[in-house]
Design an enzyme around this catalytic site. Structure first.
Site, PDB file in Angstrom:
ATOM      1  N   LYS A   1       0.849  -1.270  -0.018  1.00  0.00           N
ATOM      2  CA  LYS A   1      -0.050   0.111   0.061  1.00  0.00           C
ATOM      3  C   LYS A   1       0.945   1.150   0.072  1.00  0.00           C
ATOM      4  CE  LYS A   1      -3.985   1.814   2.638  1.00  0.00           C
ATOM      5  NZ  LYS A   1      -4.846   1.594   3.801  1.00  0.00           N
TER       6      LYS A   1
ATOM      7  N   SER B   1      -9.899   1.560   2.886  1.00  0.00           N
ATOM      8  CA  SER B   1      -8.943   2.060   1.840  1.00  0.00           C
ATOM      9  C   SER B   1      -7.721   1.363   1.371  1.00  0.00           C
ATOM     10  CB  SER B   1      -8.357   3.344   2.824  1.00  0.00           C
ATOM     11  OG  SER B   1      -7.275   2.658   3.581  1.00  0.00           O
TER      12      SER B   1
ATOM     13  N   SER C   1      -9.714  -0.953   7.227  1.00  0.00           N
ATOM     14  CA  SER C   1      -9.142  -0.895   5.611  1.00  0.00           C
ATOM     15  C   SER C   1      -8.398  -1.921   5.057  1.00  0.00           C
ATOM     16  CB  SER C   1      -8.082   0.418   5.797  1.00  0.00           C
ATOM     17  OG  SER C   1      -9.072   1.596   5.657  1.00  0.00           O
TER      18      SER C   1
END
Ligand code: GLN
Length: 499
Positions: A83, A158, A182
């Protein structure tokens, strides 16, 4: 027809076996994944950047080590993607924000060091909601990511890029971060396994802070066994993160369970109330039946303060975010406005132009909740709710090995469906925020499909030191339920090369 190499269907566990058996090289694996990204990422947009040269070099080094019998770890040579809120020396780490669009990190996050130390080539950095604020990856300043199962649907967020990359066969494993769901919610939307370890299990050093008392890093993989392997690489104490706890680094891999006799699984009544989609409810209830079939006792429990978890989370996370994001002032690093009259205007314009809408909303919410006169009413009250929930969860877990609930109230929704209504979006976090508020570990495991073929996930949350057990239960469940058997969001694969 967009094809991806057959190798990209394999689990991390299978790739390890192929590498160990000498049937494949790390370079071949990385090449296959780079081809898959070429073939599919135009549609999905999981990656913000790939690192083909470095990944191939790291793979070649892994192959050379293996040839000499000097394997660094069980995962030596298995690639992974991360990420874009985990910093890597010399690389851009943008947090999907204009603010950091061209920010290059001078150092490696601890988890990045650990991936290197384990010999895992890094394929690239993955899309996300800006500063990890959101649940659909629509808040990225660099375009949305699409759900590989259905391009009209969100991948969740996310860590939407992380979940989509694994689901679409563009990475065998990925790292995400989870402040309020997330990792777990996108995992459930994309039909992969996602793990939020207990707070303190993984060092947050080099994870760009959203809400420091809630943030945790964790893996997204095709299976629980794969996630356990990655957890063993990334967990551990770290002197550079004083909240990390070496006692939580207990091995997760290789603890396969066949039989759940003697274990009790609790179903919190508050997680099966109003607002829960009927198909999600049915899938999670069926999963409870499967666990029962494996020998577990399943019984109802209660977390009476659960309804306060969501408001408490949004107050606490926004308060911490407003403080953490104060550092982006246009002076030291990050975006700086072109034209300004004085220092005040430099701050104002840099932040105005550098941050997106949702980030500004959180900063305002958090600043308000901390302002004098309101702090007691909002922030301190939220802290009290947090304490209540901690107690209730501890009590429920006193008699249960794990609490089973849905991960999200619905399967993946349409792109754009909730962007106009932040409240609607926040409500989707109702079942995931309790694990962050309490600091407990939780795993999201695929448990079914909607009539439209969209993945549905279930959550298993356990006591602070229970991650190995949770992974064991998750593994036993998935080997029995075989939810993802034969299902891939890509039907065509190239001829089996050498695998
Ligand atoms: N969806 C939640 C939020 O918007 C969770 C985000 C996260 O875990 N990073 O805050």
């Amino acid at each position: 027809m967009k094809c991806i190499p057959a190798l990209c269907r394999k689990t991390v566990t299978e790739l390890c076996a192929l590498l160990d058996g000498g049937q494949i090289t790390s370079v071949e694996i990385v090449q296959a994944y780079l081809r898959a990204i070429d073939a599919r990422d135009g549609d999905v947009h999981a990656y913000l950047e790939t690192y083909p040269d470095d990944a191939l070099r790291e793979a070649a080094e892994a192959d050379a080590r293996r040839a000499l019998g000097q394997k660094r770890s069980p995962l030596d040579g298995v690639p992974i993607a991360v990420k874009d809120n985990l910093v890597m020396r010399g690389r851009v780490c943008s947090c999907a924000s204009r603010m950091l669009a061209s920010f290059r990190s001078p150092y490696d996050a601890t988890v990045i060091e650990k991936l290197h130390a384990a010999g895992m080539p890094i394929l690239g950095r993955l899309n996300m909601d800006e500063f990890a604020m959101g649940g659909s990856t629509e808040n990225s300043a660099f375009g949305v990511t699409r759900n590989p199962w259905n391009p009209d649907r969100v991948p969740g967020g996310s860590s939407g890029g992380s979940a989509a990359a694994v689901a679409a066969g563009m990475a065998p494993a990925a790292l995400g971060s989870d402040t309020g769901g997330s990792i777990r919610q996108p995992a459930s939307f994309c039909g992969v396994v996602g793990v939020k370890p207990a707070y303190g299990a993984v060092s947050r050093y080099g994870l760009v802070a959203f809400a420091s008392s809630l943030d945790q890093i964790g893996p997204l993989c095709k299976t629980a066994a794969d996630a356990a392997l990655v957890l063993d690489v990334i967990c551990g104490g770290d002197p550079r993160d004083m909240t990390s706890d070496p006692a939580l680094a207990r091995p997760c891999a290789g603890r396969e369970m066949q039989d759940l006799s003697g274990l009790t699984v609790g179903l919190p009544a508050e997680c099966f109330g109003e607002g829960l989609d009927a198909q999600v409810r049915a899938a999670v209830e069926a999963a409870a039946g499967t666990l029962r079939g494996l020998g577990a006792q399943v019984r109802k429990v209660s977390l009476p303060s659960l309804p306060y978890a969501l408001p408490a989370y949004y107050v606490i996370s926004s308060a911490e975010a407003s403080s953490n994001l104060a550092r982006y002032d246009g002076v030291r690093y990050g975006y700086r406005a072109q034209a300004y009259a004085d220092l005040d205007e430099l701050y104002r314009k840099s932040r105005q132009e550098g941050f997106g809408m949702e980030v500004k909303r959180r900063i305002m919410l958090g600043t308000f909740a901390l302002s004098s006169g309101y702090q007691d009413q909002y922030y301190l009250k939220a802290l009290k709710a947090r304490e209540l929930l901690r107690h209730e969860a501890a009590e429920a877990l006193g008699g249960c090995a794990a609490l089973l609930s849905p991960v999200a109230p619905t399967p993946a929704y349409r792109l754009g469906e909730k962007t106009g209504d932040p409240m609607e979006m926040y409500l989707g976090d109702i079942y995931t925020v309790p694990a962050n508020i309490t600091g407990l570990p939780a795993v999201s495991v695929p448990c079914g499909r909607s009539a439209e073929g969209l993945p549905i996930g279930m959550s298993l949350m356990g006591a602070r030191d229970s991650l190995p057990l949770l992974m064991g239960i998750a593994g036993a469940y998935e080997r029995t339920a075989r939810v993802n058997e034969g299902m891939h969001p890509y039907d065509a694969v190239e001829e089996e090369a050498r695998a």
